[in-house]
Design a protein around this motif. Structure first.
Motif, mmCIF file in Angstrom:
data_model
loop_
_atom_site.group_PDB
_atom_site.id
_atom_site.type_symbol
_atom_site.label_atom_id
_atom_site.label_comp_id
_atom_site.label_asym_id
_atom_site.label_seq_id
_atom_site.Cartn_x
_atom_site.Cartn_y
_atom_site.Cartn_z
ATOM 1 N N LEU A 1 8.412 -3.789 6.609
ATOM 2 C CA LEU A 1 9.674 -4.213 5.725
ATOM 3 C C LEU A 1 9.495 -5.500 4.888
ATOM 4 N N TYR A 2 9.104 -6.503 5.959
ATOM 5 C CA TYR A 2 8.921 -7.822 5.305
ATOM 6 C C TYR A 2 7.823 -7.936 4.276
ATOM 7 N N ARG A 3 6.905 -7.231 4.533
ATOM 8 C CA ARG A 3 5.623 -7.466 3.676
ATOM 9 C C ARG A 3 6.038 -6.479 2.367
ATOM 10 N N LEU A 4 6.848 -5.388 2.468
ATOM 11 C CA LEU A 4 7.149 -4.639 1.375
ATOM 12 C C LEU A 4 8.079 -5.463 0.440
ATOM 13 N N SER A 5 8.958 -6.153 1.203
ATOM 14 C CA SER A 5 9.779 -7.130 0.465
ATOM 15 C C SER A 5 9.344 -8.143 -0.505
ATOM 16 N N LEU A 6 8.233 -8.687 0.147
ATOM 17 C CA LEU A 6 7.333 -9.417 -0.705
ATOM 18 C C LEU A 6 6.312 -9.197 -1.721
ATOM 19 N N LYS A 7 6.253 -7.886 -1.831
ATOM 20 C CA LYS A 7 5.447 -7.076 -2.652
ATOM 21 C C LYS A 7 4.122 -7.280 -2.112
ATOM 22 N N ASP A 8 3.793 -7.339 -1.008
ATOM 23 C CA ASP A 8 2.436 -7.202 -0.591
ATOM 24 C C ASP A 8 1.665 -6.251 -1.284
ATOM 25 N N ARG A 9 0.441 -6.735 -1.725
ATOM 26 C CA ARG A 9 -0.354 -5.693 -2.410
ATOM 27 C C ARG A 9 -0.851 -4.525 -1.718
ATOM 28 N N VAL B 1 -7.816 2.041 4.270
ATOM 29 C CA VAL B 1 -7.416 2.654 5.472
ATOM 30 C C VAL B 1 -7.232 4.100 5.341
ATOM 31 N N ASP B 2 -7.380 4.585 6.437
ATOM 32 C CA ASP B 2 -7.331 6.169 6.356
ATOM 33 C C ASP B 2 -5.894 6.691 6.999
ATOM 34 N N LEU B 3 -5.318 6.007 8.018
ATOM 35 C CA LEU B 3 -4.155 6.005 8.652
ATOM 36 C C LEU B 3 -3.273 4.807 8.666
ATOM 37 N N LEU B 4 -2.112 5.007 8.122
ATOM 38 C CA LEU B 4 -1.230 3.839 8.408
ATOM 39 C C LEU B 4 0.013 4.168 9.127
ATOM 40 N N ILE B 5 0.372 3.724 10.313
ATOM 41 C CA ILE B 5 1.529 3.789 11.084
ATOM 42 C C ILE B 5 2.491 2.550 11.141
ATOM 43 N N VAL B 6 3.745 2.853 11.109
ATOM 44 C CA VAL B 6 4.713 2.027 11.140
ATOM 45 C C VAL B 6 5.552 2.440 12.559
ATOM 46 N N GLY B 7 5.660 1.401 13.213
ATOM 47 C CA GLY B 7 6.396 1.718 14.812
ATOM 48 C C GLY B 7 5.622 0.798 15.966
ATOM 49 N N THR B 8 5.962 0.970 17.065
ATOM 50 C CA THR B 8 5.797 0.301 18.171
ATOM 51 C C THR B 8 4.628 1.166 18.849
ATOM 52 N N VAL B 9 3.513 1.421 18.250
ATOM 53 C CA VAL B 9 2.481 2.264 18.862
ATOM 54 C C VAL B 9 1.367 1.522 19.352
ATOM 55 N N LYS C 1 15.410 5.115 3.791
ATOM 56 C CA LYS C 1 16.413 4.191 3.198
ATOM 57 C C LYS C 1 16.331 2.723 3.372
ATOM 58 N N GLN C 2 15.441 2.228 4.515
ATOM 59 C CA GLN C 2 15.020 0.951 4.630
ATOM 60 C C GLN C 2 13.942 0.531 3.820
ATOM 61 N N ILE C 3 12.911 1.435 3.600
ATOM 62 C CA ILE C 3 12.021 1.167 2.385
ATOM 63 C C ILE C 3 12.681 0.868 0.950
ATOM 64 N N LYS D 1 -10.240 4.604 9.990
ATOM 65 C CA LYS D 1 -9.700 3.128 9.652
ATOM 66 C C LYS D 1 -8.369 3.208 9.667
ATOM 67 N N TYR D 2 -7.505 2.592 10.527
ATOM 68 C CA TYR D 2 -6.159 2.520 10.766
ATOM 69 C C TYR D 2 -5.442 1.267 10.756
ATOM 70 N N SER D 3 -4.250 1.361 10.431
ATOM 71 C CA SER D 3 -3.343 -0.037 10.421
ATOM 72 C C SER D 3 -2.033 0.394 11.161
ATOM 73 N N ILE D 4 -1.488 -0.530 12.243
ATOM 74 C CA ILE D 4 -0.467 -0.358 12.730
ATOM 75 C C ILE D 4 0.500 -1.488 12.328
ATOM 76 N N PHE D 5 1.753 -0.960 11.798
ATOM 77 C CA PHE D 5 2.607 -2.381 11.598
ATOM 78 C C PHE D 5 4.026 -1.894 12.416
ATOM 79 N N SER D 6 4.708 -3.009 12.859
ATOM 80 C CA SER D 6 6.009 -2.946 13.425
ATOM 81 C C SER D 6 6.977 -2.695 12.167
#
Length: 200
Positions: free
Chosen positions: A163-171, A126-134, A191-193, A153-158
């Motif tokens: 954070l759930y994916r990160l806690s599972l060590k999503d590749r 991806v070229d752009l990753l955004i976390v939030g309600t966009v 802090k949450q990260i 190419k972008y990805s948007i995550f809540s």
């Protein structure tokens, strides 16, 4: 006196490729701490070269070190006199100050904006990753303001999903978040990260 000091420091900063890689990593990820072997893997440089350049940066005061869990961690010192100027130099090289990115950071309910791929001149999923309600429609409208960004190419995550994916060590998440060539231009959730990564 300050001008002379700055001249000496700048000459010391840009005299080696390894040092430039380290500067990019520290300046574009100011919240992160790194230990030597981690930097060796991330930057593809020899451990002796990394160790030598870290000591050079520590000696002039740009990087500070601390011991944790039997490892020595290094981090940028944001109180360094030229910190803001140096960060701007690296950020501007990869379009961190473009109008589109500035508008992205101003969107309501955005927690993190990360640039990769076409923004940083690297290969990335991806070229752009955004976390939030966009909303997708709002993001695409912003990107269309710049004709050169129409194929981004972008990805948007809540926040919760990220954070759930990160806690599972999503590749995918770990690769894009930890790649020192990528640039986090806005981050209100460090802090949450750290908690999701299991850091204390």
């Amino acid at each position: 006196m300050f001008v002379n000091m700055s001249s000496v420091v700048l000459k010391a900063l840009f005299s080696s490729q390894t040092r430039v890689k380290l500067l990019s990593t520290f300046l574009l990820h100011p919240e992160q701490e790194y230990f030597i072997r981690e930097l060796t893997r991330l930057l593809g440089e020899q451990i002796n070269s990394i160790r030598r350049e870290l000591e050079n940066l520590r000696r002039i005061g740009l990087v500070k070190a601390r011991h944790k869990n039997r490892k020595k961690y290094y981090k940028i010192d944001a109180d360094f006199p030229l910190y803001a100027d140096l960060r701007n130099i690296f950020a501007k090289e990869i379009q961190a100050e473009s109008p589109v990115v500035a508008n992205l950071k101003k969107l309501a309910n955005v927690d993190l904006v990360l640039l990769a791929g076409m923004f940083t001149g690297t290969e990335s999923k991806v070229d752009l990753l955004i976390v939030g309600t966009v909303k997708k429609e709002i993001l695409e409208a912003l990107l269309l303001q710049d004709a050169s960004l129409k194929n981004v190419k972008y990805s948007i995550f809540s926040e919760a999903d990220f954070l759930y994916r990160l806690s599972l060590k999503d590749r995918f998440i770990l690769e894009i978040l930890n790649d020192p060539r990528n640039l986090i231009v806005f981050n209100s959730m460090q802090k949450q990260i750290d908690e999701a990564k299991g850091k204390r």
